[in-house]
Write an enzyme that holds these catalytic residues in place. Sequence first.
Site, PDB file in Angstrom:
ATOM      1  N   CYS A 199       0.850  -1.200   0.000  1.00 43.58           N
ATOM      2  CA  CYS A 199       0.000   0.000   0.000  1.00 43.58           C
ATOM      3  C   CYS A 199       0.884   1.249   0.000  1.00 43.58           C
ATOM      4  CB  CYS A 199      -0.911  -0.021   1.225  1.00 43.58           C
ATOM      5  SG  CYS A 199      -1.813   1.508   1.471  1.00 43.58           S
TER       6      CYS A 199
ATOM      7  N   GLN B 237     -18.486  -8.659  13.662  1.00 42.20           N
ATOM      8  CA  GLN B 237     -17.059  -8.934  13.510  1.00 42.20           C
ATOM      9  C   GLN B 237     -16.600  -8.470  12.128  1.00 42.20           C
ATOM     10  OE1 GLN B 237     -14.978 -10.113  15.709  1.00 42.20           O
ATOM     11  NE2 GLN B 237     -16.228 -11.012  17.301  1.00 42.20           N
TER      12      GLN B 237
ATOM     13  N   TYR C 195     -20.659 -11.366  27.611  1.00 41.31           N
ATOM     14  CA  TYR C 195     -20.203 -10.329  26.671  1.00 41.31           C
ATOM     15  C   TYR C 195     -20.565 -10.802  25.252  1.00 41.31           C
ATOM     16  CZ  TYR C 195     -17.126  -9.355  30.705  1.00 41.31           C
ATOM     17  OH  TYR C 195     -16.617  -9.125  31.959  1.00 41.31           O
TER      18      TYR C 195
ATOM     19  N   CYS D 156      -9.348 -10.226  22.964  1.00 45.79           N
ATOM     20  CA  CYS D 156      -8.678  -9.396  21.947  1.00 45.79           C
ATOM     21  C   CYS D 156      -7.484  -8.682  22.562  1.00 45.79           C
ATOM     22  CB  CYS D 156      -9.658  -8.411  21.337  1.00 45.79           C
ATOM     23  SG  CYS D 156     -10.491  -7.394  22.548  1.00 45.79           S
TER      24      CYS D 156
HETATM   25  N1  SAH Z   1     -18.960 -12.134  21.597  1.00 45.78           N
HETATM   26  C1  SAH Z   1     -19.326 -11.090  20.671  1.00 45.78           C
HETATM   27  C2  SAH Z   1     -18.904  -9.673  21.094  1.00 45.78           C
HETATM   28  C3  SAH Z   1     -17.560  -9.513  21.708  1.00 45.78           C
HETATM   29  S1  SAH Z   1     -17.032  -7.833  21.866  1.00 45.78           S
HETATM   30  C4  SAH Z   1     -18.850 -11.433  19.285  1.00 45.78           C
HETATM   31  O1  SAH Z   1     -17.995 -12.286  19.094  1.00 45.78           O
HETATM   32  O2  SAH Z   1     -19.356 -10.835  18.322  1.00 45.78           O
HETATM   33  C5  SAH Z   1     -17.299  -7.539  23.594  1.00 45.78           C
HETATM   34  C6  SAH Z   1     -18.738  -7.184  23.925  1.00 45.78           C
HETATM   35  O3  SAH Z   1     -18.812  -6.948  25.346  1.00 45.78           O
HETATM   36  C7  SAH Z   1     -19.276  -5.935  23.276  1.00 45.78           C
HETATM   37  O4  SAH Z   1     -20.465  -6.276  22.615  1.00 45.78           O
HETATM   38  C8  SAH Z   1     -19.542  -4.986  24.463  1.00 45.78           C
HETATM   39  O5  SAH Z   1     -20.664  -4.154  24.255  1.00 45.78           O
HETATM   40  C9  SAH Z   1     -19.779  -5.944  25.595  1.00 45.78           C
HETATM   41  N2  SAH Z   1     -19.539  -5.433  26.967  1.00 45.78           N
HETATM   42  C10 SAH Z   1     -18.660  -4.513  27.388  1.00 45.78           C
HETATM   43  N3  SAH Z   1     -18.662  -4.424  28.723  1.00 45.78           N
HETATM   44  C11 SAH Z   1     -19.571  -5.337  29.190  1.00 45.78           C
HETATM   45  C12 SAH Z   1     -20.012  -5.729  30.478  1.00 45.78           C
HETATM   46  N4  SAH Z   1     -19.505  -5.184  31.585  1.00 45.78           N
HETATM   47  N5  SAH Z   1     -20.935  -6.699  30.573  1.00 45.78           N
HETATM   48  C13 SAH Z   1     -21.455  -7.281  29.447  1.00 45.78           C
HETATM   49  N6  SAH Z   1     -21.079  -6.945  28.209  1.00 45.78           N
HETATM   50  C14 SAH Z   1     -20.147  -5.988  28.061  1.00 45.78           C
END
Ligand code: SAH
Length: 465
Positions: free
Chosen positions: A72, A288, A317, A418
């Site tokens: 790039c 994602q 989460y 992550c």
């Molecule tokens: N497992 C999902 C999202 C992972 S990202 C996937 O693979 O698509 C992490 C997620 O945690 C986000 O959606 C965010 O909004 C949520 N999150 C952040 N803090 C949190 C908390 N204290 N309790 C529950 N969810 C939370």
Amino acid sequence: MFCKNDILTVEITDQGTTGEGIGKIDGYALFVKDTVIGDEVKVKIMKAKKNYAFAKLIEIIKPSPNRVVPPCSVAKSCGGCQLQAMSYQEQLRFKTDKVYNNIKRIGGIEDFAMKPIIGMEEPFYYRNKAQFPVGCNRDGKIVAGFYAGRTHSIIDIDSCMLELRPDGIDVNEKVMNIVKDFMEREEIRPYDEVSGSGLLRHVLIRIGKTTKQVMVCLIINGSTIPKQKLLVERLLTVPKMTDISLNVNYERNNVIMGTEIVPLFGPGYIEDYIGDVKFRISPRSFFQVNPVQTEKLYNRALEYADLHGNETVWDLYCGIGSISLFLAKKAKKVIGVEIIPEAIEDARVNAKINNINNVEFFVGAAEDVVPKYFEEHAGAPECKPDVIVVDPPRKGCDSKLLETMVQMAPKRIVYVSCDSATLARDLKWLNGHGYELEEVTPCDMFGQTVHVETVVLMSRSGTDC
Ligand code: SAH
């Protein structure tokens, strides 16, 4: 001890967690951006401290065998990619080491199986989402592109080598050319962060990897765009344009999207798949960005969960329920918990369109919802789950949640992360409270960047895995 502006020659022998090369002269460390392990370089010291300095690359005297020419043209100035000058094999080695070292150093755990990193077949053209900031250059011409590293100055480029190109078509370039041309003709001003004036702030483009459907959402400092019908007509010339909308954002901060969506064309969403699970993605939903690697990651998580159809599983989460729905096909019941109410609305819709009925979702912070559930439903099967899956944001799990998880005593904990530093911190705690680290798999979801995803399996000591 060296001083600012000193010019030195050094060999790069190590790499920091954010991708910068590290070279040492008599134990004094030099951090040099844009270098690769094995490079011999001439550098200039920009900031000197007692034991280390930050230096700027002046010349590559002898390139590392792991160095490649970044494909790039803006790889160096753009803030998006940090590792483009590194061969992909070397990027994978860097990410594997990062995960392994964090678990060893921060987690204090040595005895575990480290699986090879799940690499990408094609480490470019993988992202399904782009957000272009729009602005003006010094001559008043409309520019759009990406922010230069650590700044808010825009590099004018419509095309990014990380973004998906369905059927070889550069959708982003097509959309951005239409939008910029329309703005010039209709004299629509871009938003100016300093004065808070101007209309167009960002352009969000999403592409379904499998369906190839395209979504465009214009984020504006207003509620309409002049001649918006004409703009819609032009955007409809892009193949598989499925949804066009405006997002209203009057806020003077860095948050890209506001809450209100004004539909201009289409159903309000595009659809895409992870594996054979279908997802409905609206402009504000989380999804994602690398669906191909996501499927591989979730498959490994599923393997670690070792489900046979009779298990009760928590997915903490859970976002829009992507892991939950993947697990639900193999479990008796899955319960998802997520803090963002809209994500849970999406999760429920996604369960419905896939005819998955054995999932239940709760809105709230996992560290509040799970302990409360555990207290109020003592003895219920949900309080003695077989598996708990967690996929927290970068800061990792809250300690109150970890305590309740241990009290619930699942046979297996599957941790998707992550950020391998906070992962290692949480693994250490779980390891001290009855869980053994069985296996670790890093997964590359973000080729050319320093980020790495990891999935691990922990099992309750004394249980047969
Ligand atoms: N497992 C999902 C999202 C992972 S990202 C996937 O693979 O698509 C992490 C997620 O945690 C986000 O959606 C965010 O909004 C949520 N999150 C952040 N803090 C949190 C908390 N204290 N309790 C529950 N969810 C939370």
